[in-house]
Design a protein around this motif. Structure first.
Motif, PDB file in Angstrom:
ATOM      1  N   ASN A  95       0.833  -1.198   0.000  1.00 41.17           N
ATOM      2  CA  ASN A  95       0.000   0.000   0.000  1.00 41.17           C
ATOM      3  C   ASN A  95       0.873   1.256   0.000  1.00 41.17           C
ATOM      4  O   ASN A  95       2.063   1.199   0.287  1.00 41.17           O
ATOM      5  N   ASN A 119      -2.987  -0.367   6.419  1.00 40.57           N
ATOM      6  CA  ASN A 119      -3.620  -1.625   6.022  1.00 40.57           C
ATOM      7  C   ASN A 119      -4.630  -1.464   4.892  1.00 40.57           C
ATOM      8  O   ASN A 119      -5.085  -2.451   4.318  1.00 40.57           O
ATOM      9  N   SER A 120      -4.970  -0.230   4.584  1.00 39.84           N
ATOM     10  CA  SER A 120      -5.916   0.003   3.498  1.00 39.84           C
ATOM     11  C   SER A 120      -5.473   1.242   2.723  1.00 39.84           C
ATOM     12  O   SER A 120      -4.529   1.934   3.112  1.00 39.84           O
ATOM     13  N   GLU A 121      -6.206   1.503   1.638  1.00 38.49           N
ATOM     14  CA  GLU A 121      -5.949   2.683   0.827  1.00 38.49           C
ATOM     15  C   GLU A 121      -7.263   3.403   0.564  1.00 38.49           C
ATOM     16  O   GLU A 121      -8.335   2.792   0.656  1.00 38.49           O
ATOM     17  N   SER A 141     -10.408   4.609  -1.333  1.00 35.50           N
ATOM     18  CA  SER A 141     -11.159   3.876  -2.345  1.00 35.50           C
ATOM     19  C   SER A 141     -10.871   4.427  -3.746  1.00 35.50           C
ATOM     20  O   SER A 141     -10.811   5.638  -3.942  1.00 35.50           O
ATOM     21  N   THR A 175      -7.158   9.879   8.050  1.00 28.46           N
ATOM     22  CA  THR A 175      -7.184   8.685   8.882  1.00 28.46           C
ATOM     23  C   THR A 175      -6.795   9.068  10.303  1.00 28.46           C
ATOM     24  O   THR A 175      -5.962   9.962  10.501  1.00 28.46           O
ATOM     25  N   ASN A 214      -5.583   2.267   8.730  1.00 27.87           N
ATOM     26  CA  ASN A 214      -6.502   1.124   8.749  1.00 27.87           C
ATOM     27  C   ASN A 214      -7.794   1.472   8.013  1.00 27.87           C
ATOM     28  O   ASN A 214      -8.385   0.619   7.344  1.00 27.87           O
ATOM     29  N   THR A 215      -8.206   2.726   8.145  1.00 26.21           N
ATOM     30  CA  THR A 215      -9.362   3.215   7.393  1.00 26.21           C
ATOM     31  C   THR A 215      -9.044   4.605   6.862  1.00 26.21           C
ATOM     32  O   THR A 215      -8.279   5.367   7.473  1.00 26.21           O
TER      33      THR A 215
END
Length: 850
Positions: free
Chosen positions: A530, A546-548, A550, A584, A589-590
């Motif tokens: 990521n 842990n995320s990107e 959207s 974030t 994470n989000t």
């Protein structure tokens, strides 16, 4: 010579000399101050080296060209290199792209460059640079067409050639259908060779909407046959290579008056180079595209110029489709033994690039490495990369790959004409060299970093934190570094995520242990990587979000990222037109889109005092947030440029709501300048004494001043340069000279937080430039107020006496600077409290920012 800071524990700081006498340039009304310039050491090159040439007449003299970072000279056989084009200006940055370079074969003082970075719509007309002192100075002769130092086909060459019998004569191949040109006055004037029949027809992708692959590489190399002339008289036989899939090699036997295609030549591929041995063999490596990135088919041919017979001598012929998945490009002939030749692959990315050597003019070949049953690999070499430890790219490869690699994009391969044991080659990251080629057959060669002094990196982000390393960088292609020593190359640090380019780096001003960064990734090859990274150890260790946001694309990403002042919130703006700016509060994470209409792709920054505040600039509008980036409000500030080339702005450390905007501008709109806000972006004031600015940064305040030193790249009173202000922008001092302009340097700039006067400049191809006021630079130790080189209770007592007014100065000459323990420009009770904590062992390092 750039000095190296001494180290006494971890609390030594250097203070640059303050020049009390400033030199005015009255004709331009610009005040100047002498500076000493050098590079923060990255070493290894850090970018593509498409061309290397040795002088055929002076031992150890060599030159290297880059595609966007100038040209270099070596006087020790390639062990170290010196930049020749630091003088290239911002407006004429295209001259830093060198499409061809040639050392005069008669007069070793003469050097010629064909310069111009782009031959497409981005570029301007090129020029021939001529030097009579080995590149110390140049004359510039403008051309009526464009060159393409950073265009496809830059690996081919050389386009420039000097007649080895009559060196006032030069021939030059050109791009975009301009054909072949000739000079008879040492490159001062040029005329088109109208009899040359083929200006090139190859265009890789006529429909390329990026305006890159839809261009004609043209006439790509010129080679003289010295045997066909006598000293003082023009050489008669000349060969030229053209980007054409049908007829690509032409010959003249009357000094260039007429030309014909060489009979029997290969077709269906493009001739990358053409070199003639002393025995009359013309060697030509072919690739089925122009390169340097691609090509899946190639061959090597030689022409016996006496008999006219062509012979294919490919180490792996193109008919062997199972093993020849690449084209050839690099070519070297041993001047001491013309039967010894070397060739390289151009586009073998996996498992590695190839180099082969032949001792019998191409009848048989020996590879520099081979497979001994997949995946076992047998190398004839080891690589000593201690001089540039980052060359392993932070990865431990499994066979058949190695780390570091031979590399791809090998367009230039050269054997020293005075030393058969020395060869070097350029790849996408720099130069590797060898001094013991006689150990080839034994498999005991040592390859080493051959680009010491070459600093070709494209700098994207620079940060000078208040504690820890003096500098942290984000770079294109080679990630960036924690520069714990400004004079030594660093290992690859930015892992997890291991991003090839880190476009932005930031930290929490009031919690400088917390760092963030963002950059590019190719999800096709790295699906689990990521594009944001987080650190709670000043960048020593990282973990990825842990995320990107959207909608992120498969490749790229880039953009800017900002950590708020206490590290509890982060705002990320990808450089993607269809992905929104997001925030974030859980380290990636989000990600949640911000509210308030901030345009996608805006630049984002944080306030350096108030953790609730973030800022953004996009499409000519400024935005501010007071709730940790959740919502933004559009500023009512008017008159800001809507069309700009940088959009750079920063918030000042230690001052809430203090922002400087240096966005560049556009010729069409015509709005340029430098803007300042002291109310968090609600309003802006345009400075009347700055005509234009492309970037801004801040560093340690001048002694006796409380406002940080401001650094810009821009135009003041009509004069382009790098400037410093010690009085919040009221006046400016130009700190560079004509010899140090660094081309297209507008990515980032920052002063050093702990060394007054020191500035770091992010360039596009010249690496990280570091400037300091010229002259002696006294050193002092934070906390040492009596000058005894120790920090103890005596110093603590002196600070107490100073604060209560018992004394007005300290025994040490630099005591005022040494007492500012948090380097905020003020000595107060906060410094006293820090001093107590330091003596009690509660903090271990000065300066300290609580």
């Amino acid at each position: 010579m750039r000095r190296k800071l001494s180290a006494i524990g971890s609390i030594v700081v250097a203070l640059s000399l303050i020049f009390t006498t400033l030199l005015p340039v009255t004709s331009m009304a610009v005040t100047t101050q002498p500076y000493t310039w050098g590079n923060v050491k990255i070493e290894g090159g850090g970018g593509y080296i498409p061309g290397i040439v040795f002088s055929p007449i002076e031992k150890n003299l060599a030159y290297a060209r880059t595609d966007m970072g100038g040209a270099y000279r070596s006087t020790d056989g390639g062990n170290t290199w010196t930049q020749l084009l630091n003088w290239v200006t911002y407006e004429n940055y295209g001259l830093a792209g060198v499409d061809s370079i040639v050392a005069d074969p008669v007069d070793s003082n003469r050097l010629y460059l064909q310069c111009g970075m782009y031959s497409n719509s981005w570029g301007t007309n090129g020029a021939v640079l001529r030097s009579t002192d080995k590149g110390k100075t140049f004359e510039v002769f403008d051309l009526p067409f464009k060159a393409g130092g950073n265009m496809p086909g830059r690996n081919m060459g050389e386009r420039l050639a000097v007649d080895p019998n009559k060196n006032s004569i030069l021939f030059m191949g050109t791009r975009e259908g301009e054909g072949l040109w000739k000079s008879t006055d040492y490159g001062a004037t040029w005329s088109k060779v109208t009899s040359f029949p083929n200006p090139g027809t190859y265009i890789q992708d006529p429909n390329d909407t990026n305006d890159y692959l839809n261009h004609n590489p043209g006439v790509v190399w010129v080679t003289f046959d010295k045997r066909s002339g006598t000293p003082g008289n023009a050489t008669q036989t000349i060969y030229a290579g053209v980007a054409d899939l049908n007829e690509s090699i032409y010959r003249s036997t009357d000094g260039g008056a007429t030309w014909v295609a060489v009979p029997g030549q290969p077709s269906g591929m493009l001739p990358q180079h053409g070199k003639l041995s002393s025995t009359g063999m013309l060697y030509v490596p072919y690739n089925n595209t122009q390169g340097p990135y691609d090509g899946d088919k190639g061959d090597v041919w030689k022409l016996n110029t006496a008999t006219g017979v062509w012979t294919m001598i490919s180490p792996i012929p193109s008919t062997d489709t199972a093993n020849c998945y690449f084209g050839y490009s690099g070519l070297a002939i041993d001047a001491q033994d013309p039967n010894t030749i070397m060739v390289s692959s151009l586009s073998s990315w996996w498992p590695d690039g190839y180099i082969w050597r032949s001792k019998d003019a191409g009848a048989t070949w020996s590879p520099i490495w081979r497979l001994d049953g997949y995946p076992t690999r047998v190398n004839r070499y080891t690589i000593d990369y201690s001089a540039a430890p980052w060359l392993d790219f932070g990865e431990l490869k499994q066979e058949p790959e190695t780390s570091p690699k031979i590399g791809a994009m090998i367009g230039s391969l050269e054997i020293d004409p005075f030393n058969s044991n020395r060869f070097m080659f350029g790849n996408g990251a720099g130069i590797l060299s060898c001094e013991n080629a006689d150990k080839w057959d034994e498999g005991k060669m040592v390859l080493k970093v051959g680009s010491i002094g070459i600093e070709e990196t494209s700098v994207l982000s620079l940060v000078s934190p208040p504690v820890g390393p003096h500098l942290v960088s984000g770079l294109g292609d080679i990630a960036g570094f924690i520069h714990t020593d400004l004079n030594e190359a660093q290992p690859w640090t930015f892992k997890q995520p291991n991003l090839s380019s880190n476009s932005c780096v930031d930290y929490a001003e009031n919690n400088p242990q917390f760092w963030v960064r963002c950059g590019d990734v190719d999800k096709q090859w790295n699906p689990n990587t990521n594009r944001t990274g987080f650190s709670y150890s000043r960048g020593e260790n990282w973990f990825q979000g842990n995320s990107e946001p959207s909608g992120m694309p498969m490749t790229g990403g880039g953009g800017t990222i900002a950590a708020n002042a206490d590290g509890t919130a982060v705002v990320y703006s990808p450089a993607v037109s269809y992905v929104p700016v997001c925030y974030t509060t859980d380290n990636g994470n989000t990600w949640t889109p911000v509210q308030g209409g901030v345009p996608n792709g805006s630049k984002v920054r944080s306030d350096r005092v108030n953790p609730n505040k973030f800022y953004a600039f996009g499409n000519g509008d400024f935005y501010y947030s007071n709730d940790k980036g959740k919502t933004f409000t559009k500023s009512a500030a008017a008159g800001l440029p809507k069309n700009y080339n940088t959009g750079n702005f920063k918030a000042v450390f230690g001052r809430e709501g203090d922002i400087w905007l240096a966005p560049g501008g556009s010729q069409a709109e015509g709005i340029y300048g430098l803007w300042h806000s002291t109310d968090g972006g609600v309003s802006f004031t345009k400075l009347s004494n700055v005509d234009r600015s492309e970037m801004v940064g801040f560093g340690m305040a001048a002694p006796g001043e409380t406002y940080p030193a401001i650094y810009i790249q821009g135009i003041v009173n009509g004069v382009r340069g790098f400037y410093r202000s010690d009085d919040a922008g009221a006046s400016w001092v130009k700190i560079n000279d004509n010899a140090n302009q660094f081309g297209n340097a507008d990515a980032d700039i920052t002063g050093d937080r702990r060394v007054y006067g020191r500035v770091y400049i992010g360039t596009n191809g010249f690496g990280i430039k570091m400037g300091e006021p010229a002259g002696s630079i006294p050193e002092y130790m934070l906390g040492d107020l009596n000058g005894d080189n120790s920090v103890n209770t005596i110093d603590y007592a002196l600070m107490k006496m100073y604060l209560i007014g018992s004394i007005e100065e300290f025994p040490s000459e630099n005591g005022i600077e040494a007492a500012d323990l948090n380097v905020d420009g003020v000595i107060n009770s906060l410094d006293f409290a820090i001093f107590k904590q330091y003596l009690l062992g509660l903090i271990s390092e000065l300066p300290y920012s609580p």
